[in-house]
Design a protein around this motif. Sequence first.
Motif, PDB file in Angstrom:
ATOM      1  N   ASP A  56     -24.438  -9.433 -11.153  1.00 45.38           N
ATOM      2  CA  ASP A  56     -26.012  -9.541 -10.522  1.00 45.38           C
ATOM      3  C   ASP A  56     -26.155  -9.089  -8.760  1.00 45.38           C
ATOM      4  OD1 ASP A  56     -29.170  -9.816 -10.727  1.00 45.38           O
ATOM      5  OD2 ASP A  56     -28.603 -11.413  -9.175  1.00 45.38           O
ATOM      6  N   PHE A  57     -25.314  -9.557  -8.293  1.00 50.19           N
ATOM      7  CA  PHE A  57     -25.211  -9.543  -6.794  1.00 50.19           C
ATOM      8  C   PHE A  57     -24.891  -7.900  -6.484  1.00 50.19           C
ATOM      9  CE2 PHE A  57     -23.625  -9.747  -2.242  1.00 50.19           C
ATOM     10  CZ  PHE A  57     -24.519 -10.493  -2.057  1.00 50.19           C
ATOM     11  N   PHE A  58     -23.922  -7.259  -7.267  1.00 54.98           N
ATOM     12  CA  PHE A  58     -23.529  -5.969  -6.844  1.00 54.98           C
ATOM     13  C   PHE A  58     -24.012  -4.935  -7.905  1.00 54.98           C
ATOM     14  CE2 PHE A  58     -20.202  -8.802  -4.996  1.00 54.98           C
ATOM     15  CZ  PHE A  58     -20.366  -8.366  -3.423  1.00 54.98           C
ATOM     16  N   GLY A  59     -24.862  -5.118  -8.577  1.00 54.68           N
ATOM     17  CA  GLY A  59     -25.439  -4.072  -9.559  1.00 54.68           C
ATOM     18  C   GLY A  59     -24.570  -3.571 -10.497  1.00 54.68           C
ATOM     19  N   ALA A  60     -23.717  -4.396 -11.035  1.00 55.01           N
ATOM     20  CA  ALA A  60     -22.693  -4.007 -12.072  1.00 55.01           C
ATOM     21  C   ALA A  60     -23.530  -4.106 -13.538  1.00 55.01           C
ATOM     22  CB  ALA A  60     -21.391  -4.999 -12.061  1.00 55.01           C
ATOM     23  N   SER A  61     -22.923  -3.440 -14.389  1.00 55.18           N
ATOM     24  CA  SER A  61     -23.338  -3.172 -15.741  1.00 55.18           C
ATOM     25  C   SER A  61     -23.527  -4.749 -16.686  1.00 55.18           C
ATOM     26  CB  SER A  61     -22.603  -2.180 -16.593  1.00 55.18           C
ATOM     27  OG  SER A  61     -22.558  -0.794 -16.025  1.00 55.18           O
ATOM     28  N   GLY A  62     -22.464  -5.563 -16.125  1.00 54.14           N
ATOM     29  CA  GLY A  62     -22.502  -6.698 -16.909  1.00 54.14           C
ATOM     30  C   GLY A  62     -21.436  -7.718 -16.514  1.00 54.14           C
ATOM     31  N   PRO A  63     -21.467  -8.946 -16.796  1.00 46.31           N
ATOM     32  CA  PRO A  63     -20.271  -9.689 -16.484  1.00 46.31           C
ATOM     33  C   PRO A  63     -19.042  -9.597 -16.934  1.00 46.31           C
ATOM     34  CG  PRO A  63     -21.839 -10.796 -17.954  1.00 46.31           C
ATOM     35  CD  PRO A  63     -22.504  -9.660 -17.672  1.00 46.31           C
TER      36      PRO A  63
END
Length: 376
Positions: A56-63
């Motif tokens: 969430d913090f770095f705008g990734a596609s998912g955990p």
Amino acid sequence: MIYFDNAATTGRKPDTVISAVTNSLKKLSANPGRSGHKMSNDAAMTVYKAREKVSDFFGASGPENVVFTANCTHSINFVIKGVLKRGEHIIISDLEHNAVVRPLVTSDIDFSVATVSLTDDNVTVNNFEKLIKNNTRMVFCTGASNVIGKRLPIEKIGQMCKRRGILFGVDAAQTAGVVPIDMKKADIDFLCIAPHKGLYSPMGLGILIAEKPIPFTLIQGGTGTESINLIQPTSLPERFESGTVNMPAIAGLIAGIDFVKQKSTEKISDHEFQIVSYLYESMRKDKDFEVYTDGFDRYSYAPVLSFNVKGKPSGEVASYLDEKGIAVRAGLHCAPFAHKKIGTTENGTVRVCPSVYNTKNEADYMLNVFKSIKKL
């Protein structure tokens, strides 16, 4: 001690981070994902929570794309050696850390070095693009120099890479937590992070966010999944997490991200930059100091300042400051390309980098100490 060596690691950790690490050792001291009992399950859920927060913090596609490594250098090696094959080409910048350069040299991978303009980001992007060959697979560069703080135009480089069909990787050791990073907005395929710096987590933990496949693995072993299979799993994050992860540091990372979000990246950056700018302007006006940039614009530089006291070895200056209760770093900072660029390969530089905990009064104290060091 006045700790101005935060580019190496944040010297003071938030109380919430310390508490999270302590709690982990007391209540989560079980191997996450390896056993079926409650403590192991709780540990596994904590690790997953950390992945969610990082994503969430770095705008990734998912955990699932968040991989925990031993440090940022390991993350960079996973990318460079895991993606590139002999005969392929990569472009880096002339500000890179040895964490990027040495894996390329020792792997005998073809690479070119793009010149970073200190005054015009468009020139920098053009310098990268001019080096593209038919076999160029990737551009990999630092988010900001760990020597002079110069920020690279990551979003513009990412857009260029996407347009040209090239992978894009970023070493965010000096920018994660200090400069806003959105992987989707910047078209970043691989983000390598040192969370013990700008995210205030403990040392001994790195992060790799992989939005694109990494075909080869450097380490194979137990992952807690697919144990009957003698071949390393192909799915993320297990493919790159052989062995036991650093559970206490991951717990501390959760608290560190919460701390940075509560303060806000922008406010932290503003605070640190005010201190660095104050030092820079004071030194720039003093003929006894040497600084290495013509300006220090808030949006072109990270809060990292290198300087020298004219006629004095950088190590001697750092030792004197240490005697006066001020922690800085001196030397070549593991970045020979950057020192060659600014002409300091012989003496290195003295480096100052504040954190959210430093104050202008501490900067004033350091400047006052310099009044005596110049007389030595």
